[in-house]
Structure formats: structure tokens, C-alpha cells
Scaffold this motif. Structure first.
Motif, PDB file in Angstrom:
ATOM      1  N   LEU A 108       0.809  -1.220   0.000  1.00 56.22           N
ATOM      2  CA  LEU A 108       0.000   0.000   0.000  1.00 56.22           C
ATOM      3  C   LEU A 108       0.840   1.268   0.000  1.00 56.22           C
ATOM      4  CD1 LEU A 108      -2.913  -0.894   2.455  1.00 56.22           C
ATOM      5  CD2 LEU A 108      -2.981  -0.735  -0.037  1.00 56.22           C
ATOM      6  N   GLU A 109       2.151   1.130   0.021  1.00 50.18           N
ATOM      7  CA  GLU A 109       3.027   2.297   0.052  1.00 50.18           C
ATOM      8  C   GLU A 109       3.637   2.610  -1.309  1.00 50.18           C
ATOM      9  OE1 GLU A 109       4.769   2.077   4.613  1.00 50.18           O
ATOM     10  OE2 GLU A 109       5.827   1.015   3.027  1.00 50.18           O
ATOM     11  N   THR A 110       3.382   1.781  -2.283  1.00 49.41           N
ATOM     12  CA  THR A 110       4.011   1.973  -3.578  1.00 49.41           C
ATOM     13  C   THR A 110       3.016   2.553  -4.581  1.00 49.41           C
ATOM     14  OG1 THR A 110       5.318   0.875  -5.310  1.00 49.41           O
ATOM     15  CG2 THR A 110       3.506  -0.378  -4.334  1.00 49.41           C
ATOM     16  N   HIS A 111       3.472   3.467  -5.386  1.00 52.12           N
ATOM     17  CA  HIS A 111       2.651   4.122  -6.408  1.00 52.12           C
ATOM     18  C   HIS A 111       2.986   3.460  -7.736  1.00 52.12           C
ATOM     19  CE1 HIS A 111       1.365   8.129  -8.503  1.00 52.12           C
ATOM     20  NE2 HIS A 111       0.505   7.158  -8.684  1.00 52.12           N
ATOM     21  N   THR A 112       2.113   2.610  -8.198  1.00 54.46           N
ATOM     22  CA  THR A 112       2.434   1.831  -9.372  1.00 54.46           C
ATOM     23  C   THR A 112       1.182   1.616 -10.209  1.00 54.46           C
ATOM     24  OG1 THR A 112       3.474  -0.230 -10.130  1.00 54.46           O
ATOM     25  CG2 THR A 112       2.030  -0.384  -8.210  1.00 54.46           C
ATOM     26  N   CYS A 113       1.324   0.893 -11.310  1.00 50.13           N
ATOM     27  CA  CYS A 113       0.188   0.565 -12.160  1.00 50.13           C
ATOM     28  C   CYS A 113       0.401  -0.821 -12.748  1.00 50.13           C
ATOM     29  CB  CYS A 113      -0.015   1.600 -13.257  1.00 50.13           C
ATOM     30  SG  CYS A 113       1.444   1.998 -14.216  1.00 50.13           S
ATOM     31  N   HIS A 114      -0.680  -1.399 -13.212  1.00 51.32           N
ATOM     32  CA  HIS A 114      -0.654  -2.791 -13.651  1.00 51.32           C
ATOM     33  C   HIS A 114      -1.580  -2.959 -14.844  1.00 51.32           C
ATOM     34  CE1 HIS A 114      -0.683  -7.147 -13.560  1.00 51.32           C
ATOM     35  NE2 HIS A 114      -1.990  -7.148 -13.383  1.00 51.32           N
ATOM     36  N   LEU A 115      -1.194  -3.807 -15.773  1.00 49.47           N
ATOM     37  CA  LEU A 115      -2.049  -4.119 -16.915  1.00 49.47           C
ATOM     38  C   LEU A 115      -2.960  -5.282 -16.542  1.00 49.47           C
ATOM     39  CD1 LEU A 115      -2.875  -3.729 -19.868  1.00 49.47           C
ATOM     40  CD2 LEU A 115      -1.060  -5.327 -20.515  1.00 49.47           C
ATOM     41  N   PHE A 116      -4.239  -4.973 -16.300  1.00 49.68           N
ATOM     42  CA  PHE A 116      -5.205  -6.021 -15.985  1.00 49.68           C
ATOM     43  C   PHE A 116      -5.512  -6.806 -17.252  1.00 49.68           C
ATOM     44  CE2 PHE A 116      -9.684  -7.427 -15.629  1.00 49.68           C
ATOM     45  CZ  PHE A 116      -9.522  -8.310 -14.577  1.00 49.68           C
ATOM     46  N   PRO A 117      -5.367  -8.144 -17.225  1.00 53.98           N
ATOM     47  CA  PRO A 117      -5.489  -8.931 -18.460  1.00 53.98           C
ATOM     48  C   PRO A 117      -6.833  -8.815 -19.149  1.00 53.98           C
ATOM     49  CG  PRO A 117      -4.465 -10.218 -16.727  1.00 53.98           C
ATOM     50  CD  PRO A 117      -4.958  -8.955 -16.080  1.00 53.98           C
ATOM     51  N   PRO A 145       5.070   6.212   2.410  1.00 54.89           N
ATOM     52  CA  PRO A 145       5.878   5.252   3.167  1.00 54.89           C
ATOM     53  C   PRO A 145       6.109   5.713   4.605  1.00 54.89           C
ATOM     54  CG  PRO A 145       6.837   5.644   1.005  1.00 54.89           C
ATOM     55  CD  PRO A 145       5.743   6.650   1.164  1.00 54.89           C
ATOM     56  N   LEU A 146       6.065   4.760   5.533  1.00 55.36           N
ATOM     57  CA  LEU A 146       6.281   5.077   6.941  1.00 55.36           C
ATOM     58  C   LEU A 146       7.759   5.257   7.264  1.00 55.36           C
ATOM     59  CD1 LEU A 146       3.788   2.594   8.667  1.00 55.36           C
ATOM     60  CD2 LEU A 146       3.505   5.040   8.326  1.00 55.36           C
ATOM     61  N   TYR A 147       8.615   4.501   6.555  1.00 50.88           N
ATOM     62  CA  TYR A 147      10.038   4.514   6.876  1.00 50.88           C
ATOM     63  C   TYR A 147      10.847   4.770   5.605  1.00 50.88           C
ATOM     64  CZ  TYR A 147       8.018   2.235  10.966  1.00 50.88           C
ATOM     65  OH  TYR A 147       7.251   1.923  12.046  1.00 50.88           O
ATOM     66  N   ASN A 148      12.163   4.607   5.708  1.00 48.96           N
ATOM     67  CA  ASN A 148      13.031   4.892   4.564  1.00 48.96           C
ATOM     68  C   ASN A 148      13.177   3.655   3.680  1.00 48.96           C
ATOM     69  OD1 ASN A 148      14.454   3.517   6.561  1.00 48.96           O
ATOM     70  ND2 ASN A 148      16.433   4.355   5.915  1.00 48.96           N
ATOM     71  N   THR A 149      12.018   3.148   3.223  1.00 46.15           N
ATOM     72  CA  THR A 149      12.000   2.005   2.326  1.00 46.15           C
ATOM     73  C   THR A 149      11.980   2.482   0.873  1.00 46.15           C
ATOM     74  OG1 THR A 149       9.599   1.952   2.559  1.00 46.15           O
ATOM     75  CG2 THR A 149      10.870   0.495   3.989  1.00 46.15           C
ATOM     76  N   LEU A 150      12.117   1.524  -0.062  1.00 48.98           N
ATOM     77  CA  LEU A 150      12.099   1.827  -1.487  1.00 48.98           C
ATOM     78  C   LEU A 150      11.141   0.884  -2.203  1.00 48.98           C
ATOM     79  CD1 LEU A 150      15.776   2.404  -2.776  1.00 48.98           C
ATOM     80  CD2 LEU A 150      13.875   4.023  -2.848  1.00 48.98           C
ATOM     81  N   ASP A 151      10.567   1.352  -3.281  1.00 49.32           N
ATOM     82  CA  ASP A 151       9.830   0.474  -4.177  1.00 49.32           C
ATOM     83  C   ASP A 151      10.790  -0.584  -4.717  1.00 49.32           C
ATOM     84  OD1 ASP A 151       7.307   0.186  -6.118  1.00 49.32           O
ATOM     85  OD2 ASP A 151       9.134  -0.004  -7.309  1.00 49.32           O
ATOM     86  N   GLY A 152      10.310  -1.820  -4.838  1.00 51.66           N
ATOM     87  CA  GLY A 152      11.173  -2.894  -5.312  1.00 51.66           C
ATOM     88  C   GLY A 152      11.767  -2.631  -6.674  1.00 51.66           C
ATOM     89  N   ASN A 153      10.998  -2.009  -7.564  1.00 58.99           N
ATOM     90  CA  ASN A 153      11.529  -1.672  -8.881  1.00 58.99           C
ATOM     91  C   ASN A 153      12.676  -0.667  -8.774  1.00 58.99           C
ATOM     92  OD1 ASN A 153       9.652  -3.169 -10.637  1.00 58.99           O
ATOM     93  ND2 ASN A 153       8.117  -1.785  -9.789  1.00 58.99           N
ATOM     94  N   ASP A 154      12.548   0.288  -7.879  1.00 58.06           N
ATOM     95  CA  ASP A 154      13.617   1.275  -7.706  1.00 58.06           C
ATOM     96  C   ASP A 154      14.877   0.632  -7.132  1.00 58.06           C
ATOM     97  OD1 ASP A 154      12.388   3.612  -8.714  1.00 58.06           O
ATOM     98  OD2 ASP A 154      11.221   3.825  -6.881  1.00 58.06           O
ATOM     99  N   ARG A 170      -9.946  -4.856 -20.197  1.00 55.68           N
ATOM    100  CA  ARG A 170      -8.490  -4.988 -20.242  1.00 55.68           C
ATOM    101  C   ARG A 170      -7.907  -3.586 -20.281  1.00 55.68           C
ATOM    102  NH1 ARG A 170      -3.772  -5.928 -23.822  1.00 55.68           N
ATOM    103  NH2 ARG A 170      -2.532  -7.582 -22.859  1.00 55.68           N
ATOM    104  N   GLY A 171      -7.057  -3.264 -19.333  1.00 57.55           N
ATOM    105  CA  GLY A 171      -6.500  -1.929 -19.305  1.00 57.55           C
ATOM    106  C   GLY A 171      -5.549  -1.726 -18.147  1.00 57.55           C
ATOM    107  N   VAL A 172      -4.996  -0.535 -18.074  1.00 61.30           N
ATOM    108  CA  VAL A 172      -4.033  -0.196 -17.035  1.00 61.30           C
ATOM    109  C   VAL A 172      -4.773   0.359 -15.830  1.00 61.30           C
ATOM    110  CG1 VAL A 172      -1.940   1.095 -16.492  1.00 61.30           C
ATOM    111  CG2 VAL A 172      -2.371   0.355 -18.843  1.00 61.30           C
ATOM    112  N   VAL A 173      -4.541  -0.244 -14.687  1.00 59.83           N
ATOM    113  CA  VAL A 173      -5.164   0.208 -13.440  1.00 59.83           C
ATOM    114  C   VAL A 173      -4.071   0.726 -12.516  1.00 59.83           C
ATOM    115  CG1 VAL A 173      -7.144  -1.347 -13.593  1.00 59.83           C
ATOM    116  CG2 VAL A 173      -5.060  -2.128 -12.486  1.00 59.83           C
ATOM    117  N   VAL A 174      -4.427   1.685 -11.679  1.00 66.71           N
ATOM    118  CA  VAL A 174      -3.454   2.326 -10.807  1.00 66.71           C
ATOM    119  C   VAL A 174      -3.572   1.769  -9.400  1.00 66.71           C
ATOM    120  CG1 VAL A 174      -4.920   4.227 -10.018  1.00 66.71           C
ATOM    121  CG2 VAL A 174      -2.448   4.566 -10.188  1.00 66.71           C
ATOM    122  N   ARG A 175      -2.468   1.769  -8.682  1.00 68.83           N
ATOM    123  CA  ARG A 175      -2.487   1.422  -7.263  1.00 68.83           C
ATOM    124  C   ARG A 175      -1.692   2.485  -6.513  1.00 68.83           C
ATOM    125  NH1 ARG A 175      -0.067  -4.190  -5.613  1.00 68.83           N
ATOM    126  NH2 ARG A 175       1.907  -3.089  -5.801  1.00 68.83           N
TER     127      ARG A 175
END
Length: 368
Positions: free
Chosen positions: A21-30, A58-67, A48-53
């Protein structure tokens, strides 16, 4: 890194990643995932389309996995390779499937070259998503726009490309697994190179590369190489797992919830129990509530015997997704009756291609 689960405890290095819930990302729903049960003939095309999440900050000094991956590639001097790979395959959706027979493509493509990732530039994941959206949908249709509209349709499946399709159309199923064969043609020669280099890959995975080659076929067949068919004869019973209402999966770590645990102990007769057919129990001198051991060639677990006619005489049942193995989650979880304790992770119990588990194992039972 928000809790020390088994994976964290077994790790040599932990990279603190955002919670979901801390990451700002999007996904292609099949789009076609619900088409088998949806009577709307346009469902797959319109859904079928791109959905946002986008959730909380973020609560702490974490990073998005992609980053984190971007930072690693940059420090390795491979950021240009990262950017070019994204340019060629897209970066929203299942980019790794691009070129493997997906119609339409399994990832949103960089269609406008003006927004492609430039050599020598390290982008954040959000910047990559933003540029990819603008390239595919228009310069004013970036991540900010997606935040507002929540979903943007993209190359919906129609007609015969929907498997299975609407009931008023001819239903088509994939029989010739072209992508699976192509994957094997790519992978198997590389595995043989590793084996020939002096590293005993077959010994490490306990599986023949020739059998792997056979699995990567385009035509389905019955695989004879199943360990369940060659277990020692004294393991005469079959243990299976079934879902309990309070412990269907590990969603929200159900087995840690003290309210669920208390209710189950009071009112569920199969709580932390092993279902045993009445005749099978009598043959072994086992009575209702006796503590018994379920032993497979790979391990043991304990539980109360619950005698029942709902299982076959040649089988025993272990319910729920239970049995976390770290005391950080609550020490009582260590004593749960746990199906995983008697399972195997070897090929032959796990499919070597997609990782599907044969969730039945040969066992014997006796009083604890």
C-alpha cells in the motif's frame, strides 16, 4: 521488513521494500480472467486496461522494489541495458512475455518514440510508468491522469482471442502450447551448457535435463516421473490438505489471529487435527482425540486424531494453511499441525516448469 517472517530470517541480505500500500504503481489487468464466467460478450475487450495502485506515503526509509532493481543495475553500469530492455518490451504488465505469442502484447508498449527511455539516464519506476503511459495513450495521459480515472482501456481481447470466449461464440482452447515449447528451446541449451561446464546441475536439482526437455513440449502428455508413485511401501496412506473456513489461505496471516485460534480450539473439531477414517483408526488402535504422528519420507507433523467417515480409508486429511515456523509470529504456531512439514520441494512433487505442487503425499500414521 515489517515483520521477521521465515523468508526474512533465512535471508543473508534484506532490502527494505515498500509495503504493497506504500508503492505508487500501475498494472495491466489482463481483462480475460473473468470472461469464463461473465456473460457480457464485451467483457474482455472493455475490461483490459491499465489500473493504478496508490496508497499511503511510506512510513520509513524504504524503497519500491523496482527502484531497488534500478539502483542495482545503475551501480553495475547496466542502466542503458535496463532502459533499452524496457523500450523494447514495455514496462507495464508482463513484459517478460513480450514476443512469446501474446495477442495482444502482454505489456504496454512504448508506441511514441518521443517518450522512450534515454541512454545514460536513471529513471525512477514512477517516471518509467509515466513515460510509458504517455507513449501509449498520449502526452496528457500520464500517471497523474491515471490517478484520476483509475483505469485506461488498452488493446482489449476480442473474438477468438478470448479463451474461453462468450457462450454465443465458438469456444477455443489452447492445445498446442507454442510459447512453452519456445521457452524450452531457449532454456534447455543453456542448462546443458551449465552441466557441461563442470557444475552438476542435475545433481543440484535432482532432476534430469532430458526430462526437463520433455516437459517443455507443445503437446500435453501424462508425466510418469512422479515421486508419489514410487514411495516406499510402508507409507501406505495418502495425506491431503483441505481448506478450513478460518484458515483458507495465509491472507492477513490468518493463523496468527488470536480470535480465530480461540474460536477454532473451542468449536472446530478438526482444529489442529488429522482426519482419519474410522476403520483405518481402529486397525491402528487410534481413538478420537489421540495425539498421532503423520510421517512421510520427508518429515513429520503431529495432531489430534479426528475419526470421521468423510475421508477414504486409504487417506488422512490435514486442514488449513497453518504452521508458521518462526517464533516471531507467536510460539504457539510452531506446534500447529502443518501439511508443509511432510511435503517435498523436489521436482517430482513440484512441477519443474510452473512450480505447481502435488499437494498429496504418501504417509504412515501412529500414536505419538
Amino acid at each position: 521488513c515489517y515483520h521477521m517472517d521465515e523468508m526474512a530470517m533465512l535471508s543473508d541480505l534484506l532490502l527494505p521494500e515498500h509495503a504493497s500500500l506504500e508503492t505508487h504503481t500501475c498494472h495491466l489487468f489482463p481483462g480475460n480472467e473473468g470472461s469464463a464466467t461473465n456473460i457480457d460478450p464485451g467483457f474482455a475487450a472493455s475490461n483490459r486496461g491499465v489500473v493504478v495502485r496508490k496508497g499511503m506515503k511510506p512510513l520509513y526509509n524504504t524503497l519500491d522494489g523496482n527502484d531497488q532493481l534500478i539502483e542495482i543495475f545503475d551501480r553495475m553500469g547496466l542502466i542503458d541495458l535496463w532502459n533499452e530492455t524496457a523500450n523494447q518490451n514495455g514496462c507495464i504488465g508482463y513484459a517478460a512475455l513480450t514476443g512469446f505469442g501474446q495477442v495482444p502484447p502482454a505489456a504496454v508498449q512504448f508506441e511514441d518514440p518521443a517518450f522512450k527511455l534515454q541512454p545514460g539516464t536513471k529513471y525512477t519506476a514512477e517516471e518509467m510508468f509515466d513515460r510509458c503511459l504517455k507513449s501509449a495513450f498520449g502526452a496528457d495521459k500520464g500517471l497523474d491522469h491515471l490517478d484520476k480515472v483509475k483505469m485506461m482501456p488498452y488493446n482489449g481481447f476480442t473474438g477468438a482471442n478470448v479463451y474461453p470466449s462468450h457462450r454465443n461464440q465458438k469456444i477455443r482452447f489452447t492445445v498446442y502450447l507454442e510459447a512453452q515449447k519456445r521457452s524450452g528451446d531457449f532454456l534447455i541449451p543453456k542448462l546443458r551448457e551449465v552441466q557441461a561446464s563442470g557444475f552438476d546441475l542435475e545433481g543440484a536439482i535432482k532432476y534430469s535435463i532430458d526430462e526437463l526437455r520433455r516437459r517443455y513440449t507443445a503437446v500435453p502428455y501424462w508425466p510418469e516421473h512422479r515421486q508419489i508413485d514410487s514411495a516406499p511401501s510402508d507409507f501406505e496412506l495418502y495425506a491431503f490438505n483441505y481448506r478450513q473456513p478460518f484458515y483458507m489461505f495465509r491472507l492477513a496471516n490468518m493463523d496468527q489471529d488470536p480470535i480465530r485460534r480461540d474460536y477454532s480450539k473451542r468449536y472446530m473439531p478438526d482444529d489442529n487435527s488429522v482426519l482419519v477414517n474410522t476403520a483405518t483408526a481402529q486397525e491402528r488402535g487410534i481413538g478420537e482425540g489421540d495425539m498421532i504422528v503423520v510421517e512421510s519420507p520427508f518429515g513429520t507433523t503431529k495432531g489430534k486424531a479426528h475419526l470421521t467417515e468423510t475421508v477414504r480409508p486409504d487417506s488422512v486429511g490435514i486442514g488449513g494453511a497453518r504452521g508458521r515456523k518462526t517464533s516471531w509470529m507467536g510460539k504457539e504456531l510452531l506446534e500447529d499441525t502443518c501439511m508443509n512439514d511432510i511435503m517435498s520441494g523436489d521436482f517430482g512433487y513440484i512441477d519443474p516448469i510452473h512450480g505447481g505442487v502435488i499437494d498429496t503425499v504418501r504417509v504412515k500414521i501412529y500414536k505419538a
